[in-house]
Write an enzyme that holds these catalytic residues in place. Structure first.
Site, PDB file in Angstrom:
ATOM      1  N   SER A  91       0.859  -1.033  -0.165  1.00  0.00           N
ATOM      2  CA  SER A  91      -0.075  -0.067   0.055  1.00  0.00           C
ATOM      3  C   SER A  91       1.222   1.048   0.232  1.00  0.00           C
ATOM      4  CB  SER A  91      -0.841  -0.385   1.243  1.00  0.00           C
ATOM      5  OG  SER A  91      -2.129   1.105   1.187  1.00  0.00           O
ATOM      6  N   PHE A  92       0.259   1.798   0.710  1.00  0.00           N
ATOM      7  CA  PHE A  92       1.448   3.090   0.444  1.00  0.00           C
ATOM      8  C   PHE A  92       2.571   3.081   0.621  1.00  0.00           C
ATOM      9  CE2 PHE A  92       3.430   6.526   3.986  1.00  0.00           C
ATOM     10  CZ  PHE A  92       3.408   7.556   2.899  1.00  0.00           C
TER      11      PHE A  92
END
Length: 314
Positions: A108-109
């Site tokens: 993700s991030f």
């Protein structure tokens, strides 16, 4: 080591930085090829506890807590959390570890931060593994939203600094309910795993470790143009593995512009990187590496163990 320690964990690390320290945890062989593991927004290094024991143990895995997350120090007062500062954290961590070349595993991030590091320091990265995350976030047609994100980021930080409220105290049940409500892709077991590292016990309950200045990921991410995306991909000098969860990040994009931007990025990686790019779709949701790590472990293991050399992209 505590009874909650992850299987195969060999050490907890604390690496000095100017504002305090970056915390990390390590698995595998110190003599093995290094792999830096980067967690998602408001998660922490424990998000890899269930995956890494299933990967080849002749590698050396270090999962770091980004600044303001997990057990890492918060940034100094007045210093904002931006994508570039998270990228610089990676550079500080690998310098402290004395790594000249390593692989990145980002969820993700963490994948976005790892991708930006990859493009900024291409000579340092051997392989990049993206777990249900794009390499970049591209500008959409809704340009006004980008300005809204920047304004909201500034106003939120100023509000937190002005309030100076003491940390709220919760019970584990309250925190778990809050976490699962805002993250429908997390199971109760995975939520408890993140809270073990993401909270501190006090006399009357638990307080969250994360910096309250952290709110929405969009506030900290730099959206880039398609031209910069294509240029950056052409600079890549290593293999890239993108694992897409069937019910994950890509599936959740409702806006046509967002979907089209993601398709552009994937198509550009396929056409530019060719055999250097591997795209795999697996069953599961956005946190498949936590909830069902067996769905991705063999794919990641094969990718890491592949030894063919890559020509430099000039």
């Amino acid at each position: 080591m505590s009874e909650n320690a992850a299987p195969g964990l060999i050490s907890e690390l604390k690496l000095a930085v100017p504002w305090g320290h970056i915390a990390a945890k390590a698995w595998g062989s110190l003599q093995g090829p290094p792999v830096l593991c980067l967690h998602g927004w408001l998660d922490n290094a424990s998000s890899f506890d269930r995956l890494i024991p299933l990967l080849p143990q002749d590698f050396y895995y270090v999962a770091m807590d980004f600044g303001g997350h997990g057990l890492s120090s918060h940034y100094s007062p007045g210093v904002p959390y931006y994508l570039q500062t998270f990228v610089s954290e990676i550079r500080r961590v690998v310098a402290a570890l004395k790594w000249n070349r390593f692989s990145i595993l980002g969820h993700s991030f963490g994948g976005v931060v790892g991708g930006m590091f990859f493009c900024t320091f291409p000579e340092m990265v051997d392989k990049l593994i993206l777990l249900d995350t794009p390499l970049f976030l591209l500008e959409s047609d809704e340009m006004e939203n980008l300005l809204t994100y920047k304004r909201r980021a500034i106003e939120h930080v100023l509000q937190v600094e002005a309030s100076q409220e003491p940390s709220h105290v919760f019970s584990l049940k309250q925190l778990l309910q809050r976490l699962l409500k805002s993250n429908s892709h997390l199971s109760e077991e995975c939520g408890e795993l993140l809270l073990q590292r993401g909270t501190t016990k006090v006399a009357t309950g638990l307080v969250l470790n994360r910096d309250q200045r952290l709110a929405w990921a969009e506030n900290s991410i730099d959206f880039i143009s398609r031209e910069l995306c294509a240029h950056s991909i052409r600079k890549l000098q290593a293999h890239v593995l993108l694992i897409k969860a069937v019910h994950g990040y890509f599936d959740s994009r409702q806006n046509y512009s967002e979907k089209e931007s993601l398709s552009f990025m994937i198509d550009t990686m396929k056409s530019t990187l060719k055999e250097q790019f591997q795209f795999v779709e697996v069953p599961g949701n956005h946190c498949v590496h936590m909830s069902e790590p067996q769905h991705v472990a063999s794919i990641i293991s094969s990718f890491l163990q592949c030894t063919h050399m890559l020509p430099a992209q000039l």
